[in-house]
Scaffold this motif. Structure first.
Motif, PDB file in Angstrom:
ATOM      1  N   THR A  71       0.830  -1.208   0.000  1.00  0.00           N
ATOM      2  CA  THR A  71       0.000   0.000   0.000  1.00  0.00           C
ATOM      3  C   THR A  71       0.865   1.260   0.000  1.00  0.00           C
ATOM      4  OG1 THR A  71      -0.197  -0.180   2.416  1.00  0.00           O
ATOM      5  CG2 THR A  71      -1.991  -1.078   1.097  1.00  0.00           C
ATOM      6  N   TYR A  72       2.033   1.175   0.624  1.00  0.00           N
ATOM      7  CA  TYR A  72       2.964   2.308   0.625  1.00  0.00           C
ATOM      8  C   TYR A  72       3.439   2.606  -0.792  1.00  0.00           C
ATOM      9  CZ  TYR A  72       7.151   4.980   2.083  1.00  0.00           C
ATOM     10  OH  TYR A  72       8.124   5.933   2.258  1.00  0.00           O
ATOM     11  N   ALA A  73       3.929   1.587  -1.489  1.00  0.00           N
ATOM     12  CA  ALA A  73       4.466   1.796  -2.839  1.00  0.00           C
ATOM     13  C   ALA A  73       3.374   2.199  -3.822  1.00  0.00           C
ATOM     14  CB  ALA A  73       5.165   0.526  -3.320  1.00  0.00           C
ATOM     15  N   SER A  74       2.222   1.539  -3.743  1.00  0.00           N
ATOM     16  CA  SER A  74       1.168   1.808  -4.728  1.00  0.00           C
ATOM     17  C   SER A  74       0.500   3.159  -4.506  1.00  0.00           C
ATOM     18  CB  SER A  74       0.109   0.695  -4.688  1.00  0.00           C
ATOM     19  OG  SER A  74      -0.518   0.638  -3.422  1.00  0.00           O
ATOM     20  N   GLY A  75       0.585   3.703  -3.288  1.00  0.00           N
ATOM     21  CA  GLY A  75      -0.069   4.983  -3.017  1.00  0.00           C
ATOM     22  C   GLY A  75       0.819   6.199  -3.134  1.00  0.00           C
ATOM     23  N   LEU A  76       2.122   6.016  -3.367  1.00  0.00           N
ATOM     24  CA  LEU A  76       3.040   7.159  -3.351  1.00  0.00           C
ATOM     25  C   LEU A  76       2.789   8.146  -4.479  1.00  0.00           C
ATOM     26  CD1 LEU A  76       6.338   5.371  -2.294  1.00  0.00           C
ATOM     27  CD2 LEU A  76       5.310   7.318  -1.124  1.00  0.00           C
ATOM     28  N   ILE A 116      -2.934  -7.177   9.967  1.00  0.00           N
ATOM     29  CA  ILE A 116      -2.791  -6.996   8.513  1.00  0.00           C
ATOM     30  C   ILE A 116      -3.552  -5.761   8.057  1.00  0.00           C
ATOM     31  CG2 ILE A 116      -3.401  -7.979   6.268  1.00  0.00           C
ATOM     32  CD1 ILE A 116      -2.862 -10.757   7.530  1.00  0.00           C
ATOM     33  N   ALA A 117      -4.808  -5.611   8.517  1.00  0.00           N
ATOM     34  CA  ALA A 117      -5.614  -4.451   8.124  1.00  0.00           C
ATOM     35  C   ALA A 117      -4.951  -3.150   8.579  1.00  0.00           C
ATOM     36  CB  ALA A 117      -7.017  -4.573   8.704  1.00  0.00           C
ATOM     37  N   ALA A 118      -4.437  -3.137   9.807  1.00  0.00           N
ATOM     38  CA  ALA A 118      -3.786  -1.928  10.314  1.00  0.00           C
ATOM     39  C   ALA A 118      -2.509  -1.623   9.545  1.00  0.00           C
ATOM     40  CB  ALA A 118      -3.482  -2.088  11.805  1.00  0.00           C
ATOM     41  N   ARG A 119      -1.782  -2.658   9.135  1.00  0.00           N
ATOM     42  CA  ARG A 119      -0.562  -2.442   8.358  1.00  0.00           C
ATOM     43  C   ARG A 119      -0.883  -1.868   6.980  1.00  0.00           C
ATOM     44  NH1 ARG A 119       4.669  -2.136   9.463  1.00  0.00           N
ATOM     45  NH2 ARG A 119       5.377  -3.688   7.961  1.00  0.00           N
ATOM     46  N   LEU A 120      -1.971  -2.319   6.364  1.00  0.00           N
ATOM     47  CA  LEU A 120      -2.376  -1.756   5.080  1.00  0.00           C
ATOM     48  C   LEU A 120      -2.688  -0.270   5.221  1.00  0.00           C
ATOM     49  CD1 LEU A 120      -4.718  -4.607   3.763  1.00  0.00           C
ATOM     50  CD2 LEU A 120      -2.392  -4.120   3.017  1.00  0.00           C
ATOM     51  N   LEU A 121      -3.404   0.089   6.289  1.00  0.00           N
ATOM     52  CA  LEU A 121      -3.714   1.493   6.552  1.00  0.00           C
ATOM     53  C   LEU A 121      -2.446   2.283   6.835  1.00  0.00           C
ATOM     54  CD1 LEU A 121      -5.733   3.778   7.087  1.00  0.00           C
ATOM     55  CD2 LEU A 121      -5.926   2.945   9.447  1.00  0.00           C
ATOM     56  N   GLN A 122      -1.510   1.685   7.550  1.00  0.00           N
ATOM     57  CA  GLN A 122      -0.248   2.351   7.861  1.00  0.00           C
ATOM     58  C   GLN A 122       0.527   2.670   6.585  1.00  0.00           C
ATOM     59  OE1 GLN A 122       2.673   0.007  10.004  1.00  0.00           O
ATOM     60  NE2 GLN A 122       3.045   1.663  11.459  1.00  0.00           N
ATOM     61  N   GLY A 123       0.533   1.741   5.628  1.00  0.00           N
ATOM     62  CA  GLY A 123       1.210   1.989   4.359  1.00  0.00           C
ATOM     63  C   GLY A 123       0.583   3.129   3.589  1.00  0.00           C
ATOM     64  N   LEU A 124      -0.752   3.194   3.562  1.00  0.00           N
ATOM     65  CA  LEU A 124      -1.436   4.299   2.881  1.00  0.00           C
ATOM     66  C   LEU A 124      -1.102   5.636   3.532  1.00  0.00           C
ATOM     67  CD1 LEU A 124      -4.979   2.781   2.190  1.00  0.00           C
ATOM     68  CD2 LEU A 124      -3.200   3.309   0.509  1.00  0.00           C
ATOM     69  N   ALA A 125      -1.039   5.647   4.868  1.00  0.00           N
ATOM     70  CA  ALA A 125      -0.687   6.884   5.571  1.00  0.00           C
ATOM     71  C   ALA A 125       0.733   7.315   5.228  1.00  0.00           C
ATOM     72  CB  ALA A 125      -0.836   6.682   7.080  1.00  0.00           C
ATOM     73  N   ALA A 219      -5.942   7.131 -10.114  1.00  0.00           N
ATOM     74  CA  ALA A 219      -5.415   6.683  -8.825  1.00  0.00           C
ATOM     75  C   ALA A 219      -5.708   5.204  -8.593  1.00  0.00           C
ATOM     76  CB  ALA A 219      -6.024   7.525  -7.701  1.00  0.00           C
ATOM     77  N   ALA A 220      -6.971   4.802  -8.845  1.00  0.00           N
ATOM     78  CA  ALA A 220      -7.334   3.396  -8.647  1.00  0.00           C
ATOM     79  C   ALA A 220      -6.618   2.502  -9.656  1.00  0.00           C
ATOM     80  CB  ALA A 220      -8.846   3.231  -8.767  1.00  0.00           C
ATOM     81  N   GLY A 221      -6.482   2.993 -10.893  1.00  0.00           N
ATOM     82  CA  GLY A 221      -5.843   2.185 -11.929  1.00  0.00           C
ATOM     83  C   GLY A 221      -4.378   1.930 -11.657  1.00  0.00           C
ATOM     84  N   ILE A 222      -3.665   2.964 -11.205  1.00  0.00           N
ATOM     85  CA  ILE A 222      -2.242   2.797 -10.886  1.00  0.00           C
ATOM     86  C   ILE A 222      -2.079   1.806  -9.737  1.00  0.00           C
ATOM     87  CG2 ILE A 222      -0.235   3.964  -9.916  1.00  0.00           C
ATOM     88  CD1 ILE A 222      -1.116   6.455 -11.500  1.00  0.00           C
ATOM     89  N   SER A 223      -2.903   1.943  -8.705  1.00  0.00           N
ATOM     90  CA  SER A 223      -2.816   1.020  -7.570  1.00  0.00           C
ATOM     91  C   SER A 223      -3.113  -0.410  -8.004  1.00  0.00           C
ATOM     92  CB  SER A 223      -3.789   1.454  -6.467  1.00  0.00           C
ATOM     93  OG  SER A 223      -3.424   2.726  -5.952  1.00  0.00           O
ATOM     94  N   ALA A 414       4.491  15.531  -7.462  1.00  0.00           N
ATOM     95  CA  ALA A 414       4.313  14.429  -8.400  1.00  0.00           C
ATOM     96  C   ALA A 414       5.638  13.765  -8.735  1.00  0.00           C
ATOM     97  CB  ALA A 414       3.641  14.943  -9.674  1.00  0.00           C
ATOM     98  N   ALA A 415       6.685  14.580  -8.977  1.00  0.00           N
ATOM     99  CA  ALA A 415       7.996  14.021  -9.312  1.00  0.00           C
ATOM    100  C   ALA A 415       8.561  13.212  -8.151  1.00  0.00           C
ATOM    101  CB  ALA A 415       8.962  15.139  -9.689  1.00  0.00           C
ATOM    102  N   SER A 416       8.439  13.736  -6.931  1.00  0.00           N
ATOM    103  CA  SER A 416       8.952  12.993  -5.780  1.00  0.00           C
ATOM    104  C   SER A 416       8.132  11.743  -5.529  1.00  0.00           C
ATOM    105  CB  SER A 416       8.957  13.879  -4.525  1.00  0.00           C
ATOM    106  OG  SER A 416       7.647  14.279  -4.180  1.00  0.00           O
ATOM    107  N   GLY A 417       6.817  11.799  -5.817  1.00  0.00           N
ATOM    108  CA  GLY A 417       5.985  10.616  -5.674  1.00  0.00           C
ATOM    109  C   GLY A 417       6.395   9.520  -6.629  1.00  0.00           C
ATOM    110  N   ILE A 418       6.652   9.882  -7.900  1.00  0.00           N
ATOM    111  CA  ILE A 418       7.091   8.896  -8.885  1.00  0.00           C
ATOM    112  C   ILE A 418       8.440   8.310  -8.493  1.00  0.00           C
ATOM    113  CG2 ILE A 418       7.852   8.607 -11.280  1.00  0.00           C
ATOM    114  CD1 ILE A 418       5.783  10.736 -12.054  1.00  0.00           C
ATOM    115  N   LEU A 419       9.365   9.167  -8.081  1.00  0.00           N
ATOM    116  CA  LEU A 419      10.700   8.707  -7.716  1.00  0.00           C
ATOM    117  C   LEU A 419      10.649   7.783  -6.508  1.00  0.00           C
ATOM    118  CD1 LEU A 419      13.777   8.964  -8.243  1.00  0.00           C
ATOM    119  CD2 LEU A 419      13.775  10.852  -6.608  1.00  0.00           C
ATOM    120  N   THR A 420       9.941   8.201  -5.465  1.00  0.00           N
ATOM    121  CA  THR A 420       9.875   7.391  -4.253  1.00  0.00           C
ATOM    122  C   THR A 420       9.116   6.100  -4.504  1.00  0.00           C
ATOM    123  OG1 THR A 420       9.797   9.480  -3.009  1.00  0.00           O
ATOM    124  CG2 THR A 420       9.401   7.466  -1.781  1.00  0.00           C
TER     125      THR A 420
END
Length: 484
Positions: A71-76, A116-125, A219-223, A414-420
């Motif tokens: 969730t961290y990588a897909s939401g950056l 697991i659910a809390a970790r998914l939320l943590q990644g999105l945050a 956003a949904a498509g990239i994720s 946007a650039a930092s999001g793509i890079l990260t």
């Protein structure tokens, strides 16, 4: 007329003056990046406790560890774009407070499903707050100081990852307040609240409001496209690579192509796509993404595999295994701090120099593992670890600075999001893919010789990736080529 002109010039000088609180603000920003990196790796040392205390099976452990990374990588990318639209300050604060809440939920989880659910939320945050770090640095720091600030960003990436092993092992060893594994999550709560309070005081307010135009389809498509690629890589080994994993991997390519088509069409209609494809016209960013994919896949897969070798192959405790990473972490930090001064002379060549040093460390490790075999010990690993940390510490800040230099301030998020996102995707993919090679090479062997042989395979693969990063980084030397 002269007085009016003089007043106008003073206003322009005042508008161009750097933000006075930029340096006290920087540690607050980096605290967010540190927590996000820390939580990517700290769960590794707590795996035995999770198995014992909440009866987490192998599949659950994989999701607890990798669900956050997914969730961290897909939401950056979405997080970076939302920062451009809604304001980096606002997104940083929202992300930080959400990370605190998610960490609290992780610490209070009563079973694997809740964790697991809390970790998914943590990644999105984490994905909401981390892209704002580079975006605010790019917007606030003048060019003469920006490389130093970005260098500290590079320091935090490596130190946060290594601290997950070292501090995580220490917290478990001490067993703070009898909390066991829960302390590795609950420690984020006071740190996050303090960082949020300081951010309210120190982060600059946006200078101009931008009317937000969200792109939910993009956003949904990239994720979804990233999920098609990441989930099989994460779960494929433990599930013995069933048919669905191969179908999912194959589907990730057309899914991403469809999302890119949508984003391009939306931009042509005058909309605001979540992924600004015009950024990819910069050769520096395009080539920088290739370098990130190769180098981060190598570096973070190496950290993951080395943890297994130290604890299972050399029978070290979590704390002792974590402390073994200290020379790598210190050399990484020292090189990152020195990188801006060296970059003044070498420029983009420092990226190539850094990865050449890392390659030398991997070569030394590969040779030593073949020579030592069953006699491999921690002392023999120190030299290669120092070179690997030193090389990556020189390269990462220089690479980040070169790649983001061409991005306009309005596109910084946007650039930092793509890079990260590319860095985290490479890290997750490297852990899963190269981790699979490691376990295949290990087979049923459980002695030091077996682990040394499997680690040698990983060193060879990581060396090939670092050499790719070296070769591609040479194209960044020409300013006209790099900036496009």
């Amino acid at each position: 007329m002269t007085d009016i002109t003089g007043m106008a010039n003073k206003r322009e000088m005042h508008a161009a003056a750097p933000y006075p609180r930029r340096w006290p603000m920087l540690p607050v920003l980096l605290a967010a990046l540190f927590m996000a990196q820390f939580d990517l790796y700290v769960v590794n040392v707590a795996a035995p406790s999770l198995q014992h205390d909440i009866h987490a099976g192998q599949a659950a452990l994989e999701l607890i560890v990798a669900g956050y990374g997914f969730t961290y990588a897909s939401g950056l990318i979405t997080g970076g774009r939302l920062g451009d639209l809604l304001g980096s300050r606002r997104m940083f604060l929202v992300g930080m407070l959400a990370f605190v809440v998610a960490s609290l939920l992780c610490g209070l989880a009563g079973g694997p499903g809740e964790l697991i659910a809390a970790r998914l939320l943590q990644g999105l945050a984490g994905a909401a707050m981390v892209p704002q770090v580079l975006a605010i640095i790019a917007a606030v720091f003048p060019p003469a100081e920006r490389s130093r600030a970005v260098a500290w960003f590079g320091v935090t990436i490596g130190v946060g990852a290594v601290a997950g092993q070292v501090i995580g092992g220490a917290l478990l060893q001490v067993d703070v307040l009898g909390l066991g594994w829960r302390v590795i999550f609950l420690v984020n709560v006071p740190i996050g609240l303090a960082a949020a309070a300081l951010a309210l005081r120190l982060l600059p307010h946006p200078q101009a409001a931008v009317r937000p135009e969200l792109d939910p389809v993009g956003a949904a498509g990239i994720s979804a496209a990233l999920a098609f690629a990441l989930l099989p890589l994460v779960l494929g080994r433990t599930e013995h690579w069933p048919l669905w994993t191969w179908i999912s991997l194959a589907a990730s390519v057309p899914a991403m192509a469809l999302v890119l088509w949508w984003e391009a069409a939306l931009a042509r209609r005058g909309g605001q796509p979540v992924l600004d494809l015009t950024l990819l016209r910069s050769p520096a960013l395009a080539r920088g993404l290739v370098i990130c994919l190769a180098a981060f896949c190598s570096f973070f897969s190496f950290l993951f595999v080395l943890t297994l070798v130290l604890q299972s192959g050399l029978s070290l405790s979590p704390l002792a295994a974590g402390l073994t990473f200290t020379p790598l972490g210190l050399s990484f930090a020292a090189a990152s701090i020195a990188a801006p001064r060296i970059a003044v002379r070498q420029g983009a060549r420092l990226v190539t120099t850094g990865y050449a040093v890392a390659a030398a460390g991997l070569i030394g490790l590969y040779v030593d593992l073949h020579l030592s075999g069953a006699h491999t010990d921690v002392a023999r690993l120190i030299g290669p670890l120092v070179l690997i940390g030193l090389g990556n510490g020189l390269a990462v800040p220089a690479l980040t600075g070169v790649v983001l230099a061409g991005a306009r301030t309005a596109q910084a998020g946007a650039a930092s999001g793509i890079l990260t996102a590319s860095q985290q995707f490479a890290a997750a993919g490297g852990v899963a893919g190269i981790g699979t090679v490691f376990f295949a090479a290990l087979g049923d062997r459980h002695g030091t010789a077996g682990y040394a042989s499997a680690l040698a395979w990983v060193a060879a693969l990581d060396l090939a990736l670092v050499l790719v990063a070296c070769l591609v980084s040479r194209s960044l030397w020409n300013p006209e080529t790099a900036e496009g």
